[in-house]
Design a protein around this motif. Sequence first.
Motif, mmCIF file in Angstrom:
data_model
loop_
_atom_site.group_PDB
_atom_site.id
_atom_site.type_symbol
_atom_site.label_atom_id
_atom_site.label_comp_id
_atom_site.label_asym_id
_atom_site.label_seq_id
_atom_site.Cartn_x
_atom_site.Cartn_y
_atom_site.Cartn_z
ATOM 1 N N GLY A 405 0.815 -1.212 0.000
ATOM 2 C CA GLY A 405 0.000 0.000 0.000
ATOM 3 C C GLY A 405 0.847 1.260 0.000
ATOM 4 N N THR A 406 1.933 1.220 0.774
ATOM 5 C CA THR A 406 2.809 2.390 0.835
ATOM 6 C C THR A 406 3.450 2.653 -0.517
ATOM 7 N N TYR A 407 3.888 1.585 -1.181
ATOM 8 C CA TYR A 407 4.526 1.772 -2.487
ATOM 9 C C TYR A 407 3.536 2.355 -3.495
ATOM 10 N N ARG A 408 2.312 1.842 -3.499
ATOM 11 C CA ARG A 408 1.322 2.373 -4.438
ATOM 12 C C ARG A 408 1.029 3.846 -4.150
ATOM 13 N N TRP A 409 0.911 4.154 -2.866
ATOM 14 C CA TRP A 409 0.664 5.560 -2.502
ATOM 15 C C TRP A 409 1.849 6.439 -2.877
ATOM 16 N N VAL A 429 8.508 9.022 -2.976
ATOM 17 C CA VAL A 429 8.855 9.802 -1.783
ATOM 18 C C VAL A 429 10.309 9.511 -1.428
ATOM 19 N N PRO A 430 10.991 10.505 -0.826
ATOM 20 C CA PRO A 430 12.431 10.354 -0.555
ATOM 21 C C PRO A 430 12.720 9.497 0.663
ATOM 22 N N LYS A 437 14.080 1.465 -2.234
ATOM 23 C CA LYS A 437 13.740 2.871 -2.444
ATOM 24 C C LYS A 437 12.319 2.999 -2.974
ATOM 25 N N LEU A 438 11.649 4.040 -2.522
ATOM 26 C CA LEU A 438 10.281 4.283 -2.946
ATOM 27 C C LEU A 438 10.212 5.403 -3.976
ATOM 28 N N SER A 439 11.297 5.625 -4.712
ATOM 29 C CA SER A 439 11.283 6.692 -5.717
ATOM 30 C C SER A 439 12.271 6.366 -6.825
ATOM 31 N N HIS A 440 12.056 7.016 -7.976
ATOM 32 C CA HIS A 440 12.985 6.923 -9.091
ATOM 33 C C HIS A 440 12.898 8.219 -9.885
#
Length: 527
Positions: A405-409, A429-430, A437-440
């Motif tokens: 859920g966090t990754y989708r958000w 998000v950073p 990592k949750l960003s690219h």
Amino acid sequence: MPTSTASQQLFMYSTVVSDVGTVRSNNQDSAFAGEHLIAICDGMGGHAGGDTASTIAIRSLAHIEQDNVDGDVQVVSHMMATSVMAAHDAIVGKAKRERRLAGMGTTVTSVALVAGCWVLAHIGDSRAYLLHDGHLVRMTSDHSYVQHLIDTGRISEAEARNHPQRNVVMRVLGDFDIDSRPDIAIRKAHPGDRWLLCSDGLCGVLEDSTLEEVLSTCADQEECAQRLVSMALRAGSTDNVTAVIADATLALDADAFDLPHQTPLVGGAASASLETIADIVNEPVASAPPLREGKQSPAARAAALRSGKDPNEEPKQPEQRVAQPSSVREDNGDRVNTDTGEIPIVQKRNGRISADPNDPEVAKAIRNEHIEERKTKRSRKFRNRIITILIIILVLLGVAGVGVGTYRWSQTKYYIGDNNGKVAIFQGVPTSIFGAKLSHAVTDTNMKTSDLPPSWREQLDQGISFDTYAEAKSHTRLIKKQLNDAKRKQEARQQEKTEAEQKAKDEAAKKAADQAAQTNKSGGDKS
């Protein structure tokens, strides 16, 4: 017969009301309201970090309540500055020792009354207002990114209230590599002066005109503080809300027996360590009065429903508590007694009651108790093991669900950051979860981060967040415009310098030519 001005002396009465608000789970504000010192500290850095940082700051400042009575304004102003910087060092040291507190920090806004003067120390975005002769004056300037935009004319005060970066603080005490020296100001005190120190949970939602009206019309200190905090919550504040009110009053006879006196009040997170602060000021201190009303706004009811509580149920308010300094606590015998075991009492067959451990029946009862204790411990240990396994399974399932859920958000968010030395727009998000990592990066710019001023680089290191890609793209254009403006100014200054140097050379050459011509003329005349 009128009293001479020399015999007149100003005293301060103060109070504080602090409330956790309708959204936060804990109060990260801390406040102190005494006879010589008032202070507000708004903590940041997570559930544990914010309240820890603000409490450390209050403890570092509290000694001024007793140490400023000698009446030297310069000494007290230096004392306040060094106390704030000492709090910074203490916060950094604790964050290094306890990794869970990394990144914690706090604002500090404090005022001391000494020798008929107000001494103000300030760092961060908490605020100090002074009501003088019926007019409210804001005595502090926010050390925030939004205030910087206002000062440079890029946005208005109205636009600042809804700016996405309104919570970015540029200077603060804490685990950051920034200037920890507070702003210090000294102002003449007058009878009737009224101070309001508040966290941004209050001034961030109430207009200055509203503050002026309440401070001018509500004479009772506590009622004034109660009203301001309640109004902020009803206006939809989502933060902790704290208000410190202090009034200057005139004692016509400084040698009188019944001089004004009050017990210092401690509010917010710092009230959890009243005994420590009582030892620092060496006098009794009390916890701040709780908020009496003001949590029945639509926002509060919605927050209660989200947390599964009855929105119509009045929350139980904590009672006020008074703590004595250690010398008094020792005299009163307020010490923790060690827990000791008891010998079982056995009624013998002949009707006698015995608690003699040498009695065979009592010894048998002791052994039976020990056996039962071991059985209970084994049973509890087995039960706890099963519960632990079940909890671990549930936690792993929950973590997996939260992770997805966090990754989708996160992929619905964007931020501007540093990508291998260049400014880039990232999707996500950073941060990272379990090393992932949750960003690219989705868009690179031609701007090098090394060309940006230090304040921008610090923000890029943490990531400047936006809700949409368009907002992020617009912000990169703003950064590029400012960078280009800075380059043009630098080039203009360099051009001016070059022209000035060329002009100086031309003038020197002309002067040399004139001197040579004059010399030739003189030679010709002689011949």
